[in-house]
Design a protein around this motif. Structure first.
Motif, PDB file in Angstrom:
ATOM      1  N   LYS A 197      41.970  54.937  47.889  1.00 14.99           N
ATOM      2  CA  LYS A 197      43.383  54.774  47.513  1.00 14.99           C
ATOM      3  C   LYS A 197      43.909  53.408  47.953  1.00 14.99           C
ATOM      4  CE  LYS A 197      47.878  57.108  47.850  1.00 14.99           C
ATOM      5  NZ  LYS A 197      48.675  55.961  48.295  1.00 14.99           N
ATOM      6  N   VAL A 198      43.548  52.990  49.175  1.00  6.53           N
ATOM      7  CA  VAL A 198      43.973  51.676  49.676  1.00  6.53           C
ATOM      8  C   VAL A 198      43.422  50.569  48.796  1.00  6.53           C
ATOM      9  CG1 VAL A 198      43.714  50.040  51.580  1.00  6.53           C
ATOM     10  CG2 VAL A 198      44.263  52.431  52.064  1.00  6.53           C
ATOM     11  N   ALA A 199      42.125  50.680  48.445  1.00  4.90           N
ATOM     12  CA  ALA A 199      41.494  49.665  47.597  1.00  4.90           C
ATOM     13  C   ALA A 199      42.127  49.628  46.216  1.00  4.90           C
ATOM     14  CB  ALA A 199      39.999  49.947  47.484  1.00  4.90           C
ATOM     15  N   LYS A 259      44.278  46.577  44.424  1.00  2.00           N
ATOM     16  CA  LYS A 259      43.905  46.026  43.117  1.00  2.00           C
ATOM     17  C   LYS A 259      45.102  46.031  42.175  1.00  2.00           C
ATOM     18  CE  LYS A 259      40.657  46.536  39.300  1.00  2.00           C
ATOM     19  NZ  LYS A 259      39.539  47.313  38.723  1.00  2.00           N
ATOM     20  N   VAL A 260      45.857  47.132  42.168  1.00  2.00           N
ATOM     21  CA  VAL A 260      47.045  47.229  41.313  1.00  2.00           C
ATOM     22  C   VAL A 260      48.078  46.185  41.712  1.00  2.00           C
ATOM     23  CG1 VAL A 260      49.021  48.700  40.722  1.00  2.00           C
ATOM     24  CG2 VAL A 260      46.725  49.680  40.779  1.00  2.00           C
ATOM     25  N   LEU A 293      50.851  41.004  40.705  1.00  2.00           N
ATOM     26  CA  LEU A 293      51.187  39.640  41.100  1.00  2.00           C
ATOM     27  C   LEU A 293      50.755  38.641  40.037  1.00  2.00           C
ATOM     28  CD1 LEU A 293      50.245  39.635  44.899  1.00  2.00           C
ATOM     29  CD2 LEU A 293      52.520  39.277  43.946  1.00  2.00           C
ATOM     30  N   LYS A 294      49.557  38.849  39.482  1.00  2.00           N
ATOM     31  CA  LYS A 294      49.064  37.958  38.423  1.00  2.00           C
ATOM     32  C   LYS A 294      49.987  38.013  37.213  1.00  2.00           C
ATOM     33  CE  LYS A 294      44.092  38.076  39.374  1.00  2.00           C
ATOM     34  NZ  LYS A 294      42.777  38.465  38.824  1.00  2.00           N
ATOM     35  N   ASN A 314      43.687  37.011  43.838  1.00  2.00           N
ATOM     36  CA  ASN A 314      42.946  38.203  44.211  1.00  2.00           C
ATOM     37  C   ASN A 314      43.177  38.572  45.668  1.00  2.00           C
ATOM     38  OD1 ASN A 314      41.747  38.834  41.765  1.00  2.00           O
ATOM     39  ND2 ASN A 314      40.086  37.389  42.062  1.00  2.00           N
ATOM     40  N   SER A 315      43.449  37.559  46.482  1.00  2.00           N
ATOM     41  CA  SER A 315      43.703  37.818  47.893  1.00  2.00           C
ATOM     42  C   SER A 315      45.132  38.264  48.136  1.00  2.00           C
ATOM     43  CB  SER A 315      43.423  36.549  48.710  1.00  2.00           C
ATOM     44  OG  SER A 315      44.285  35.514  48.299  1.00  2.00           O
ATOM     45  N   GLY A 316      45.976  38.252  47.087  1.00  2.00           N
ATOM     46  CA  GLY A 316      47.378  38.628  47.236  1.00  2.00           C
ATOM     47  C   GLY A 316      48.219  37.537  47.851  1.00  2.00           C
ATOM     48  N   LYS A 317      47.672  36.327  47.943  1.00  2.00           N
ATOM     49  CA  LYS A 317      48.401  35.231  48.569  1.00  2.00           C
ATOM     50  C   LYS A 317      48.582  34.091  47.578  1.00  2.00           C
ATOM     51  CE  LYS A 317      46.698  36.217  53.225  1.00  2.00           C
ATOM     52  NZ  LYS A 317      45.957  35.703  54.384  1.00  2.00           N
TER      53      LYS A 317
END
Length: 270
Positions: A86-88, A92-93, A98-99, A162-165
């Motif tokens: 669920k965390v993974a 990803k979502v 963000l993209k 992909n890193s959320g940053k």
């Protein structure tokens, strides 16, 4: 049951001496085995039903902690695997969101810059434009062209999310000058609407540590929207308040048409 067993056998002696107790034991032992087996089957059935719910997409469901030590350990491990998945999945979502938001925002800004460039080209094609105005408009066109190039480069940042940053370069920037810069670049848009901007601040300079490129995009969007959606021949007030631990910047305008919406929904995207 015991006909062929020798008399000295302990079981025979017990059965002969205590026929009622012995019969009761002979009944209860297999009954206990059956009940234990049914309990195990029931535990497996409950776990299987829980796995079906998780497999169907209900990642918030936790299988109950039931059964013996081995069964409890199995349930605990299944819940751990589910929670890790669920965390993974959430990560990803979030990255995909963000993209999408970055591409959407940059696309909006690209359209804004293109519109500005086209408008100034049309103005320059006007025979009544003076040489002084031409120099001024060409300077604005050069800035907008560089801005357009920068936005196109920002599109490639989507592959790095992909890193959320997102890469942020902070510097000490005068927020007042940044707003005036945005007003200077875009105040000529929708010139026929005669929108007047009034900036009010208790200080001439307010320095903040932030990414000037990103925050200028915020101001540009608000300024352009103020020009686009304000009533003709009205004013847009920009108030900058330097508070103890923060700076508050507000834009106030009169809309060009009556709006019927929930004010909370208006800023949901932000």
């Amino acid at each position: 049951l015991v006909a062929g067993i020798r008399n000295q056998n302990v079981l025979v002696t017990f059965l002969s001496s205590y026929p009622f107790k012995a019969t009761l034991i002979l009944v209860l032992v297999p009954l206990f085995c059956v009940i234990y087996s049914l309990k195990k089957s029931l535990d497996v059935s409950i776990i299987n039903e829980g796995l079906k719910k998780i497999n169907s997409g209900d990642l918030d469901y936790n299988i109950e902690d039931i059964g013996e030590r081995e069964v409890k350990e199995l349930v605990e491990n299944i819940n751990k695997v589910k929670n890790a998945y669920k965390v993974a999945l959430d990560e990803k979502v979030r990255n995909e969101k963000l993209k999408t938001e970055l591409i959407s925002n940059v696309s909006h800004d690209l359209k804004t810059q293109l519109t500005s460039i086209i408008n100034y080209v049309n103005i320059l094609n006007n025979q009544n434009v003076t040489e002084e105005e031409k120099i001024k408009y060409l300077d604005i066109l050069e800035k907008n062209s560089k801005r357009l190039k920068s936005l196109i480069e920002d599109l490639f940042e989507a592959s790095k999310l992909n890193s959320g940053k997102m890469k942020i370069e902070k510097h000490n920037i005068d927020i007042i000058s940044l707003i005036y810069q945005g007003l200077g670049e875009y105040s000529n848009l929708y010139e026929e609407k005669n929108i007047d901007f009034k900036l009010r601040s208790d200080k001439e300079e307010i320095f903040l540590n932030l990414d000037g490129k990103l925050i200028s995009r915020v101001f540009e969007n608000i300024i352009i929207n103020s020009l686009k959606y304000s009533l003709e021949n009205t004013r847009v007030y920009i108030d900058v308040e330097d508070k103890e631990n923060s700076v508050r910047i507000s834009f106030k305008n009169i809309a060009n048409h009556e709006m019927h919406f929930n004010e909370k929904e208006m800023f949901e995207r932000f």
